[in-house]
Motif scaffolding. Structure first.
Motif, short mmCIF file in Angstrom:
data_model
loop_
_atom_site.label_atom_id
_atom_site.label_comp_id
_atom_site.label_asym_id
_atom_site.label_seq_id
_atom_site.Cartn_x
_atom_site.Cartn_y
_atom_site.Cartn_z
N PHE A 1 50.09 148.72 136.56
CA PHE A 1 49.05 149.61 136.11
C PHE A 1 48.21 149.04 134.96
O PHE A 1 47.03 149.32 134.84
CB PHE A 1 49.76 150.92 135.74
CG PHE A 1 49.06 151.80 134.77
CD1 PHE A 1 47.93 152.51 135.17
CD2 PHE A 1 49.53 151.96 133.50
CE1 PHE A 1 47.30 153.35 134.29
CE2 PHE A 1 48.90 152.79 132.61
CZ PHE A 1 47.77 153.49 133.02
N LEU A 2 48.85 148.18 134.16
CA LEU A 2 48.14 147.66 132.98
C LEU A 2 47.24 146.46 133.26
O LEU A 2 46.37 146.15 132.47
CB LEU A 2 49.16 147.21 131.94
CG LEU A 2 49.79 148.24 131.03
CD1 LEU A 2 50.67 147.54 130.02
CD2 LEU A 2 48.73 149.04 130.31
N ILE B 1 42.01 158.63 144.58
CA ILE B 1 40.90 157.81 144.09
C ILE B 1 40.44 158.27 142.71
O ILE B 1 40.27 157.48 141.80
CB ILE B 1 39.70 157.86 145.07
CG1 ILE B 1 40.05 157.06 146.31
CG2 ILE B 1 38.46 157.26 144.42
CD1 ILE B 1 38.92 157.02 147.31
N GLN C 1 41.76 154.45 131.63
CA GLN C 1 42.75 154.64 130.58
C GLN C 1 43.49 153.36 130.28
O GLN C 1 43.72 153.02 129.13
CB GLN C 1 43.74 155.72 131.00
CG GLN C 1 43.18 157.11 130.83
CD GLN C 1 44.07 158.13 131.49
OE1 GLN C 1 44.82 157.81 132.40
NE2 GLN C 1 44.00 159.35 131.01
N ALA C 2 43.84 152.64 131.36
CA ALA C 2 44.55 151.39 131.15
C ALA C 2 43.69 150.45 130.34
O ALA C 2 44.15 149.78 129.42
CB ALA C 2 44.89 150.75 132.49
N GLN C 3 42.39 150.44 130.66
CA GLN C 3 41.50 149.57 129.91
C GLN C 3 41.42 150.00 128.45
O GLN C 3 41.39 149.18 127.55
CB GLN C 3 40.13 149.56 130.56
CG GLN C 3 40.19 148.91 131.95
CD GLN C 3 38.84 148.79 132.60
OE1 GLN C 3 37.90 149.46 132.20
NE2 GLN C 3 38.76 147.96 133.62
N ARG C 4 41.43 151.32 128.27
CA ARG C 4 41.38 151.82 126.90
C ARG C 4 42.65 151.42 126.15
O ARG C 4 42.62 150.94 125.03
CB ARG C 4 41.24 153.34 126.91
CG ARG C 4 41.15 153.97 125.56
CD ARG C 4 40.93 155.47 125.68
NE ARG C 4 41.92 156.11 126.55
CZ ARG C 4 43.11 156.53 126.14
NH1 ARG C 4 43.46 156.38 124.89
NH2 ARG C 4 43.95 157.10 126.97
N LEU C 5 43.80 151.57 126.83
CA LEU C 5 45.08 151.21 126.22
C LEU C 5 45.10 149.74 125.82
O LEU C 5 45.67 149.37 124.81
CB LEU C 5 46.21 151.42 127.22
CG LEU C 5 46.98 152.72 127.12
CD1 LEU C 5 47.99 152.79 128.24
CD2 LEU C 5 47.66 152.83 125.78
N ARG D 1 50.70 146.05 117.56
CA ARG D 1 50.60 147.50 117.38
C ARG D 1 51.78 148.00 116.56
O ARG D 1 52.86 147.42 116.61
CB ARG D 1 50.57 148.19 118.74
CG ARG D 1 49.44 147.63 119.57
CD ARG D 1 49.28 148.32 120.88
NE ARG D 1 48.30 147.56 121.66
CZ ARG D 1 47.42 148.11 122.49
NH1 ARG D 1 47.40 149.41 122.67
NH2 ARG D 1 46.57 147.36 123.13
N LEU E 1 47.83 159.72 128.57
CA LEU E 1 47.55 159.37 129.95
C LEU E 1 47.63 160.60 130.83
O LEU E 1 47.19 160.61 131.96
CB LEU E 1 48.54 158.32 130.45
CG LEU E 1 48.42 156.96 129.80
CD1 LEU E 1 49.47 156.01 130.32
CD2 LEU E 1 47.04 156.38 130.03
N GLN F 1 42.67 156.50 135.72
CA GLN F 1 43.77 155.65 135.27
C GLN F 1 43.30 154.28 134.84
O GLN F 1 43.74 153.76 133.82
CB GLN F 1 44.75 155.46 136.42
CG GLN F 1 45.93 156.37 136.32
CD GLN F 1 47.08 155.84 137.13
OE1 GLN F 1 46.97 154.83 137.81
NE2 GLN F 1 48.19 156.53 137.07
N LEU G 1 44.72 143.61 133.97
CA LEU G 1 43.26 143.56 134.05
C LEU G 1 42.71 142.18 134.39
O LEU G 1 41.60 142.07 134.85
CB LEU G 1 42.65 143.96 132.71
CG LEU G 1 42.98 145.32 132.12
CD1 LEU G 1 42.41 145.41 130.72
CD2 LEU G 1 42.39 146.40 133.00
#
Ligand SMILES: Nc1ncnc2c1ncn2[C@@H]1O[C@H](COP(=O)(O)OP(=O)(O)OP(=O)(O)O)[C@@H](O)[C@H]1O
Ligand SMILES: Nc1ncnc2c1ncn2[C@@H]1O[C@H](COP(=O)(O)OP(=O)(O)OP(=O)(O)O)[C@@H](O)[C@H]1O
Ligand SMILES: [Mg+2]
Ligand SMILES: [Mg+2]
Lengths: 240, 456, 193
Positions: free
Chosen positions: B305-306, A144, A153-157, B362, B284, A150, B308
């Protein structure tokens, strides 16, 4: 089984209203703990801290809001009069909180969740469907925190901007909570698929790889606990 | 010979979609044969496999008509999980097929389900791990294995059930070329010994030689011309710098630079640390060292994972990107634009992640196995997209196990082994250096061999 | 009872219970510290939090038992992670779950609108309060104080558990990840919703 014994203790305790029983009990639990288990005392104190505070809270609210107002008054400040019975109740309630919490901490700190669930399944015949469901849930536990990071981070990426303001941040956690739960949903689905694919039908198993047995130490502890329980319940007779 | 799997006029669709994924589809697999299903990405191969092991239609409320018979009985007559130890499956997504924490527990769980006696369990676990050459991973935590390692473990988990039918969904998509070759040879022997029935899904049939008895195309794929080697677009100016990147427990200190417009390919054996390096570069993972610039594009090995947003179109356009429609069109994502990013095929997910990164404009883009699970068409589109972007000055660092793709695309090759960067080489030096290739579990690309033949 | 459940529903329920078990524990600590200063009434405001998992799970899965079992597991998780009340908490989990379950059972597991969810929260409040009253030694407090506690707890159950639980589940539904669970079914065909 530790679990059954401890529950038993709790129930018995709930019926005693004098301050001595929980006190004796609390002290003996502590003694047992010192003697028989290797517990990280720092951790223990940290966990206990909130309960000390809570015990204190119980103490004074019972004093002030108690409905028994009879009995000799021992203290009084301003218009608040504290009677002996009130003090008794207050002490008993708060000590009970301490007794309960140390007992359950003992349980929590000495029990490995996975073994616990396995033993529930093997000894108390908990349905394997639920048992393995919870096991999978437990594996999610350490993940969790990672997931939480994560997702951020994904949102930041992807270019979501981090808010500077603390309140905005708090609102932003909402953006993380829902994906976190959504991740949990997906993880549940995958795990269920995987379990099914491994031939899991939910029926009772005939043998186990890790057999959890009730050992000698467990038995000894149970006897000791029962002794402590009986001792603290009957102390009123001994101590007058 | 009798049929182990037979579909009679089967149609299937997901509850929320109008489109029928399978339409009046019939086929049968005889006992002891080796069958491969092919078809473009997103045509329903994985869905079909889920129908063969009875996970669908029940688990997705899908709508099914027609008749599916498994091992001679109607598929709906089995309860969930009952058939699965006779028809074992290796799924497509390496992250989505385990339920226990360690490899040993996973295997033991399987055996418990089969009511194997306790005394036998240990032996069977040892045996299957020896058979699959994975003994060293017995006590590993599955979550911490690399993509390729997970895929191999999944095969071990399927085999320990001693199934009659083995369903494999792109089993070698994440394996390095050398391991993949061995996997195929080993599977060949195993099939002969155990009289297994194998139903596999595969895009890169050429890797399998004459392994399969029968090919079942689910959908006509368009003819795609083979990739050809691209012109380099490397410029002299440095655009990416990594200095002394190091993680605590695995990755050893790594430094390298990339030029503007350079396409670098990162290759190495399974578990050598490629994914770890990319994650460290994107911050990461906690890692020491310096990365310049810090705003990178990244396509992870597990693309989910990406994601949203709620639909594919928004997902691709998320970074406020340009050229969205064109990209989606080229990567064959237009049909699924309104779908939820989690409810699409594996190859499609990967392409969504790629498209999203290419849209964002990018400067430096890192990709972890963008080629795995892609059909020839998508591969060629991807090749051209990357080539085009590189000509415009974007820098790429791409992890792949597809040697043809690497050969055609690479300006330079970074080799990794055991958590250490062996070095950065000009591409052409690597393909002819047998020692380097062998040490890093690589095989020379077919394109090169063909060319050499024509010279000879 | 579990015969009609799909495996993925059970796993989902357990996973949620684990996640919320942690949330509960966090709130328990917050509540404890707070309670230290203003007394047991501090819990009552946030009591609804502890019912939320049963409501979320029932709202999503919609099968008999979802409320009780999930609340029980969440309580067990709390205990295993270490908390004050100890194994007794599992029993209170069962009772809170039963409170919500009773409401859903009364609608024959057919209605899941906001009102029912709020009622379920209230059901949990009442059940848990009666239980607490019998066991927790509230008997020593004066009637007025007890009534105040009950009132606040009911409000909290309806708002935090009922409204909050629905909001969380609806948020999840919007992400599309709940496809294949009962919650995303009634929209089609079945016109009653
Ligand atoms: N859970 C789901 N809900 C709705 N639609 C889905 C779901 N999973 C897949 N689809 C759709 O069904 C189609 C077939 O998907 P499937 O995963 O079977 O493709 P595939 O042939 O295995 O592709 P790939 O080679 O990329 O793995 C796709 O177009 C996809 O968008
Ligand atoms: N979280 C982790 N903790 C500890 N070790 C890990 C963790 N993640 C990965 N590893 C180890 O690091 C090694 C490298 O893993 P990585 O995923 O980088 O490999 P890879 O080169 O990408 O392989 P593949 O081609 O199979 O994807 C593996 O041996 C793996 O066991
Ligand atoms: Mg697929
Ligand atoms: Mg990798």
């Amino acid at each position: 089984m530790k679990f059954v014994v401890i529950t038993l203790c709790m129930f018995t305790m709930a019926f005693f209203f004098d301050p001595w029983t929980p006190l004796v009990f609390w002290v003996s639990v502590l003694l047992l703990q010192i003697l028989f288990s290797q517990i990280d005392w720092k951790k223990w104190l940290l966990f206990m801290l909130p309960f000390f505070i809570m015990a204190f809270g119980y103490f004074w609210t019972t004093l002030v809001f108690a409905k028994e107002t009879t009995g000799p008054i021992i203290w009084s400040f301003g218009f608040v009069h504290v009677t002996e019975i009130q003090l008794d109740h207050a002490l008993s309630l708060s000590l009970r909180v301490l007794a309960f919490s140390s007992l359950s901490l003992l349980f929590a700190l000495t029990t490995n969740p996975v073994t616990f669930i396995l033993s529930l399944m093997q000894q108390l015949k908990l349905s394997p469907k639920i048992a393995y469901g919870i096991l999978v849930g437990f594996q999610f536990l350490p993940v969790i925190k990672d997931e939480f990071i994560q997702i951020q981070q994904a949102q930041r990426l992807r270019g979501v901007v981090q808010k500077k303001n603390a309140i905005q941040r708090l609102f932003a956690t909402r953006l993380v909570l829902i994906p976190l739960l959504a991740g949990a949903v997906r993880k549940a689905e995958r795990s269920a698929f995987a379990m099914e694919a491994r031939g899991f039908t939910g029926e009772r198993r005939s043998s186990y790889f890790h057999v959890i047995s009730v050992g000698k130490v467990d038995a000894l502890l149970i006897v000791l606990f029962l002794f402590v329980l009986v001792f603290s319940c009957t102390n009123t007779f001994w101590l007058g | 010979m009798h049929n182990v799997i037979s579909f009679e006029h089967v149609s299937f669709r997901y509850p929320d979609e109008e489109k029928w994924i399978l339409n009046d589809f019939s086929f049968a697999v005889q006992k002891g044969t080796r069958v491969v299903l092919t078809g473009p990405s997103g045509c329903g191969k994985s869905t079909l496999l889920y129908l063969c092991n009875r996970l669908y239609p029940e688990n997705c409320d899908g709508i099914l008509t027609g008749k599916i018979k498994l091992l001679g009985k109607d598929s709906s007559s089995f309860i969930p999980g009952e058939i699965n130890h006779r028809i074992a499956t290796v799924f497509q997504d390496p992250d989505a097929q385990f339920c226990m924490q360690t490899v040993e527990e996973e295997l033991a769980f399987t055996l418990e389900n089969l009511h194997v006696k306790r005394e036998e369990m240990d032996n069977r676990i040892t045996e299957v791990l020896a058979l699959t050459n994975l003994s060293e991973f017995r006590y590993s935590i599955i979550q911490q294995l690399s993509g390729g390692q997970k895929q191999q473990i999944a095969t071990a988990c399927a085999l320990i059930m001693e199934p009659e039918v083995l369903l494999l969904d792109e089993p070698i998509a994440h394996l390095d070329p050398y391991t993949a070759k061995h996997y195929i040879e080993w599977l060949d022997q195993l099939q002969q010994k155990r009289k297994l029935t194998i139903v596999a899904i595969e895009h890169r049939l050429y890797l399998w030689g004459d392994f399969f008895d029968r090919i079942i195309p689910l959908n006509e794929s368009e003819e795609v011309s083979a990739l050809s080697k691209r012109m380099t677009s490397m410029q002299s100016e440095t655009s990416f710098q990594a200095i002394k990147i190091e993680t605590k427990n695995f990755l050893k200190s790594t430094s390298f630079t990339l030029q503007r417009g350079e396409i670098a390919i990162l290759v190495g054996p399974n578990g050598s640390g490629k994914s770890t390096l990319l994650k460290a570069l994107c911050k990461l993972l906690p890692a020491s060292g310096l990365v310049e610039p810090s705003f990178l594009g990244y396509v992870p090995q597990s693309p989910e994972f990406l994601f949203l947003t709620k639909n594919v179109k928004d997902e691709v356009a998320y970074g406020g990107g340009y050229d969205v429609d064109n990209l989606m069109d080229r990567l064959k994502l237009m049909d699924i634009a309104p779908s939820h990013p989690f409810a699409i095929s594996h190859g499609q997910k990967r392409r969504v992640a790629i498209a999203a990164m290419l849209c964002d404009g990018r400067e430096v883009i890192l990709m972890d196995e963008p080629t795995s699970g892609q059909d020839a068409m998508a591969l060629s589109e991807l090749f051209q997209l990357i080539d085009g972007r590189a000509q415009e000055g974007t820098t790429f660092l791409i992890v792949t196990h597809d040697m043809e793709f690497a050969y055609c695309l690479a300006d330079s090759v970074l080799l990794m082994d055991d958590g250490r960067l062996t070095g950065k080489f000009p591409a052409k030096d690597v393909w002819e250096n047998d020692r380097l290739l062998l040490e890093h579990h690589l095989l020379p690309p077919k394109g090169l061999m063909l060319r050499e033949k024509s010279f000879a | 009872m579990l015969k009609s459940w799909k495996l993925k529903e059970i796993v989902l329920m357990s996973l949620f219970s684990v996640v919320f078990g942690i949330v509960y524990l966090l709130f328990l600590h917050v509540g404890n510290i707070w309670a230290g200063f203003i007394g047991p009434i501090a819990y009552e405001w946030i009591f609804g939090i502890w019912f939320i998992v049963s409501i979320i799970c029932m709202y999503i899965i919609r099968k008999p038992g979802a409320a009780v079992i999930s609340e029980t597991i969440a309580a067990a998780v709390e205990v295993l992670l270490g908390n004050a009340v100890g194994p007794r908490l599992i029993l209170s989990g069962v009772i809170q779950g039963l409170g919500a379950e009773a409401v859903f059972a009364a609608t024959r597991y057919k209605r899941f609108d906001l009102w029912v969810l709020m009622l379920a929260g209230i059901g949990s409040s009442i059940f848990s309060f009666v239980y607490g009253y019998l066991l927790g030694g509230f008997t020593v407090f004066s009637m007025g104080y007890v009534a105040l506690m009950l009132g606040i707890r009911i409000l909290s159950g309806a708002l935090i558990a009922g409204v909050g639980g629905k909001a969380v589940a609806d948020g999840l539904l919007a992400t599309g990840s709940l496809r294949g669970y009962a919650i995303s079914r009634p929209k089609k065909g079945d016109v009653r919703a």
